[in-house]
Design an enzyme around this catalytic site. Structure first.
Site, PDB file in Angstrom:
ATOM      1  N   ARG A 148       0.789  -1.121  -0.116  1.00 53.40           N
ATOM      2  CA  ARG A 148      -0.063  -0.122  -0.058  1.00 53.40           C
ATOM      3  C   ARG A 148       0.918   1.260  -0.049  1.00 53.40           C
ATOM      4  O   ARG A 148       1.910   1.266   0.603  1.00 53.40           O
ATOM      5  CB  ARG A 148      -0.929   0.062   1.222  1.00 53.40           C
ATOM      6  CG  ARG A 148      -1.950  -0.967   1.236  1.00 53.40           C
ATOM      7  CD  ARG A 148      -3.085  -0.549   0.045  1.00 53.40           C
ATOM      8  NE  ARG A 148      -4.178  -1.742   0.093  1.00 53.40           N
ATOM      9  CZ  ARG A 148      -4.507  -2.562  -0.630  1.00 53.40           C
ATOM     10  NH1 ARG A 148      -3.299  -3.050  -1.656  1.00 53.40           N
ATOM     11  NH2 ARG A 148      -5.469  -3.476  -0.569  1.00 53.40           N
ATOM     12  N   HIS A 196      -1.158   0.300  -9.633  1.00 59.69           N
ATOM     13  CA  HIS A 196      -1.748  -0.652  -8.648  1.00 59.69           C
ATOM     14  C   HIS A 196      -2.604  -1.915  -9.259  1.00 59.69           C
ATOM     15  O   HIS A 196      -3.757  -1.990  -9.440  1.00 59.69           O
ATOM     16  CB  HIS A 196      -2.623   0.122  -8.026  1.00 59.69           C
ATOM     17  CG  HIS A 196      -3.337  -0.853  -6.609  1.00 59.69           C
ATOM     18  ND1 HIS A 196      -3.673  -0.076  -5.427  1.00 59.69           N
ATOM     19  CD2 HIS A 196      -3.316  -1.974  -6.246  1.00 59.69           C
ATOM     20  CE1 HIS A 196      -3.905  -1.023  -4.683  1.00 59.69           C
ATOM     21  NE2 HIS A 196      -3.764  -2.180  -5.129  1.00 59.69           N
TER      22      HIS A 196
HETATM   23  P1  NAP Z   1      -1.637 -11.434   5.069  1.00 55.25           P
HETATM   24  O1  NAP Z   1      -1.931 -12.794   4.510  1.00 55.25           O
HETATM   25  O2  NAP Z   1      -2.559 -10.964   5.804  1.00 55.25           O
HETATM   26  O3  NAP Z   1      -0.243 -11.439   5.536  1.00 55.25           O
HETATM   27  C1  NAP Z   1       0.290 -10.157   6.099  1.00 55.25           C
HETATM   28  C2  NAP Z   1       1.820 -10.529   6.786  1.00 55.25           C
HETATM   29  O4  NAP Z   1       2.268  -9.311   7.147  1.00 55.25           O
HETATM   30  C3  NAP Z   1       1.515 -11.626   7.834  1.00 55.25           C
HETATM   31  O5  NAP Z   1       2.514 -12.468   7.702  1.00 55.25           O
HETATM   32  C4  NAP Z   1       1.867 -10.735   9.152  1.00 55.25           C
HETATM   33  O6  NAP Z   1       2.559 -11.313  10.325  1.00 55.25           O
HETATM   34  C5  NAP Z   1       2.717  -9.584   8.616  1.00 55.25           C
HETATM   35  N1  NAP Z   1       2.378  -8.698   9.354  1.00 55.25           N
HETATM   36  C6  NAP Z   1       1.394  -7.587   9.741  1.00 55.25           C
HETATM   37  N2  NAP Z   1       1.692  -6.915  10.557  1.00 55.25           N
HETATM   38  C7  NAP Z   1       2.970  -6.857  10.898  1.00 55.25           C
HETATM   39  C8  NAP Z   1       3.910  -5.960  11.641  1.00 55.25           C
HETATM   40  N3  NAP Z   1       3.504  -5.349  12.545  1.00 55.25           N
HETATM   41  N4  NAP Z   1       4.988  -6.505  11.858  1.00 55.25           N
HETATM   42  C9  NAP Z   1       5.652  -7.405  11.026  1.00 55.25           C
HETATM   43  N5  NAP Z   1       4.810  -8.533  10.146  1.00 55.25           N
HETATM   44  C10 NAP Z   1       3.554  -7.712  10.126  1.00 55.25           C
HETATM   45  O7  NAP Z   1      -1.899 -10.419   3.665  1.00 55.25           O
HETATM   46  P2  NAP Z   1      -1.635 -10.755   2.261  1.00 55.25           P
HETATM   47  O8  NAP Z   1      -2.896 -11.636   1.737  1.00 55.25           O
HETATM   48  O9  NAP Z   1      -0.469 -11.622   2.036  1.00 55.25           O
HETATM   49  O10 NAP Z   1      -1.625  -9.384   1.687  1.00 55.25           O
HETATM   50  C11 NAP Z   1      -0.641  -8.337   1.775  1.00 55.25           C
HETATM   51  C12 NAP Z   1      -0.934  -7.184   1.478  1.00 55.25           C
HETATM   52  O11 NAP Z   1      -0.623  -7.086  -0.109  1.00 55.25           O
HETATM   53  C13 NAP Z   1      -2.438  -6.741   1.496  1.00 55.25           C
HETATM   54  O12 NAP Z   1      -2.718  -6.314   2.679  1.00 55.25           O
HETATM   55  C14 NAP Z   1      -2.621  -5.536   0.483  1.00 55.25           C
HETATM   56  O13 NAP Z   1      -2.246  -4.274   0.978  1.00 55.25           O
HETATM   57  C15 NAP Z   1      -1.485  -5.924  -0.320  1.00 55.25           C
HETATM   58  N6  NAP Z   1      -2.011  -6.271  -1.687  1.00 55.25           N
HETATM   59  C16 NAP Z   1      -1.528  -5.680  -3.136  1.00 55.25           C
HETATM   60  C17 NAP Z   1      -1.940  -5.860  -4.284  1.00 55.25           C
HETATM   61  C18 NAP Z   1      -1.542  -5.194  -5.224  1.00 55.25           C
HETATM   62  O14 NAP Z   1      -2.092  -5.311  -6.350  1.00 55.25           O
HETATM   63  N7  NAP Z   1      -0.623  -4.225  -5.437  1.00 55.25           N
HETATM   64  C19 NAP Z   1      -3.013  -7.191  -4.424  1.00 55.25           C
HETATM   65  C20 NAP Z   1      -3.141  -7.795  -3.294  1.00 55.25           C
HETATM   66  C21 NAP Z   1      -2.623  -7.355  -1.969  1.00 55.25           C
HETATM   67  P3  NAP Z   1       1.749 -12.579  10.982  1.00 55.25           P
HETATM   68  O15 NAP Z   1       1.924 -13.891   9.869  1.00 55.25           O
HETATM   69  O16 NAP Z   1       2.679 -12.918  11.957  1.00 55.25           O
HETATM   70  O17 NAP Z   1       0.457 -12.250  11.064  1.00 55.25           O
HETATM   71  C1  GLV Z   2      -5.254  -5.365  -3.981  1.00 57.75           C
HETATM   72  O1  GLV Z   2      -4.641  -4.296  -3.799  1.00 57.75           O
HETATM   73  C2  GLV Z   2      -5.809  -6.072  -2.793  1.00 57.75           C
HETATM   74  O2  GLV Z   2      -5.811  -5.763  -1.638  1.00 57.75           O
HETATM   75  O3  GLV Z   2      -6.390  -7.000  -3.380  1.00 57.75           O
END
Ligand code: NAP
Ligand code: GLV
Length: 309
Positions: free
Chosen positions: A224, A272
């Site tokens: 983000r 994005h």
């Molecule tokens: P997720 O499964 O919720 O994983 C989040 C990870 O971040 C977990 O490993 C978590 O640790 C870690 N984390 C959270 N807070 C933290 C902190 N304060 N310190 C250290 N580690 C921390 O999320 P995801 O599905 O992988 O997605 C991640 C992000 O990608 C989304 O929230 C979104 O913003 C972004 N995204 C972007 C796009 C794009 O097109 N650019 C697309 C999809 C998603 P724990 O495992 O220990 O809880």
């Molecule tokens: C895209 O940014 C998502 O969070 O799925």
């Protein structure tokens, strides 16, 4: 019971048609059309207008049509007691991993530099680095970060990962918590941000963090815009501590035409679009959650309001 779709990106009809194709009997409405507010039990949303959820007296679930939920928590008017779900999907994770790998290879093989040189008709070879020369560090080892880390290991990279709780992923050196952050950063040649945006991670990509990276490190932010302090990145690119950045997300989207990122040749930007929810792939889990809601069963992929992701 009925479902309302709320999003402002021109994709409501696409989602409505996909939902109705998968289940023609599902009472599905766009928030822009006349619809019975008291029937709505599930809102399937993406970057909804603030306050738009408070008109549904019987809402029982807020479903994010993406992986991230930060935009939901930013809306202080969202109902307190109901669950918030998000998408967990193999294509969402796979597309992100491919995007990150592409960004790394473009930089390793100097495509970014050559693209700039091409605009000036400059012929100037630059030494390239090999997979074995660099360490890739992933902040966030969740659904997207963990798969990306595994794919990087498969490609032969040295890979590190940092998360809130300690993880164990074959071939990945893992770190957790703030105490481990410096150890994780100081050997990072490429730093990939795949954290959720929460009060704890807001602005985490800042001068203090950048200064803990080795000189010449490269930043990839695909999480983000709020994770990055834009002026801190620009300053570290100007003073040569960081070699470049590849950005997919911004504080304001679309990015203002006057933003200095557009004119910084060391920054590669994508709009994005690293990884986009694929209706065909994700609609079954939305319909299943709708059914679960109807039958009073546990919902899948519920986010923690306490943690904010
Ligand atoms: P997720 O499964 O919720 O994983 C989040 C990870 O971040 C977990 O490993 C978590 O640790 C870690 N984390 C959270 N807070 C933290 C902190 N304060 N310190 C250290 N580690 C921390 O999320 P995801 O599905 O992988 O997605 C991640 C992000 O990608 C989304 O929230 C979104 O913003 C972004 N995204 C972007 C796009 C794009 O097109 N650019 C697309 C999809 C998603 P724990 O495992 O220990 O809880
Ligand atoms: C895209 O940014 C998502 O969070 O799925």
């Amino acid at each position: 019971m009925a479902l309302v779709l709320i999003r402002q990106d021109g994709k409501i009809d696409l989602w409505k048609n996909a939902l109705l194709k998968a289940n023609p009997d599902l009472p599905t409405y766009s928030y822009l059309e006349e619809h019975p507010k008291e029937d709505i039990t599930m809102a399937l949303i993406w970057k909804h207008p603030e306050g738009s959820l408070s008109i549904y007296p019987n809402l029982k679930c807020i479903a994010s049509a993406g992986a991230g939920v930060d935009y939901i928590f930013e809306d202080e008017t969202i109902p307190n007691a109901i669950p918030i779900t998000r998408l967990v999907d193999p294509y969402l994770a796979g597309d992100m991993s491919e995007h990150v790998l592409a960004s790394i290879f473009a930089e390793l093989k100097n495509f970014n530099t050559y693209k700039v040189q091409q605009t000036q008709a400059v012929w100037k070879p630059k030494n390239y680095r090999r997979i074995t020369d660099v360490t890739i560090s992933i902040m966030g080892l969740g659904e997207l970060g963990a798969l990306t880390a595994k794919d990087l290991v498969q490609s032969g990279f040295k890979v590190q990962g940092w998360s809130r709780s300690k993880k164990s992923i074959a071939g990945v050196t893992t770190f957790s918590g703030n105490n481990d952050l410096n150890k994780f950063l100081r050997t990072s040649d490429f730093l990939v941000c795949l954290l959720p945006l929460t009060p704890e991670t807001n602005g985490i990509l800042n001068t203090v963090l950048f200064e803990q990276l080795p000189k010449g490190a490269y930043i990839i932010n695909v999480a983000r815009g709020g994770h990055l302090v834009d002026n801190d990145l620009l300053a570290q690119l100007d003073n040569g501590h960081l070699s470049g950045a590849c950005l997919d997300v911004y504080h304001q989207e679309p990015l203002a035409v006057t933003h200095p990122f557009w004119k910084q040749p060391k920054i590669i930007m994508t709009p994005h679009y690293a990884s986009v929810s694929d209706t065909k792939s994700v609609i079954p889990q939305i319909l299943e959650n709708y059914k679960n809601l109807q039958n009073g069963k546990e919902l899948m992929n519920v986010v923690s309001r306490k943690k904010g992701y």
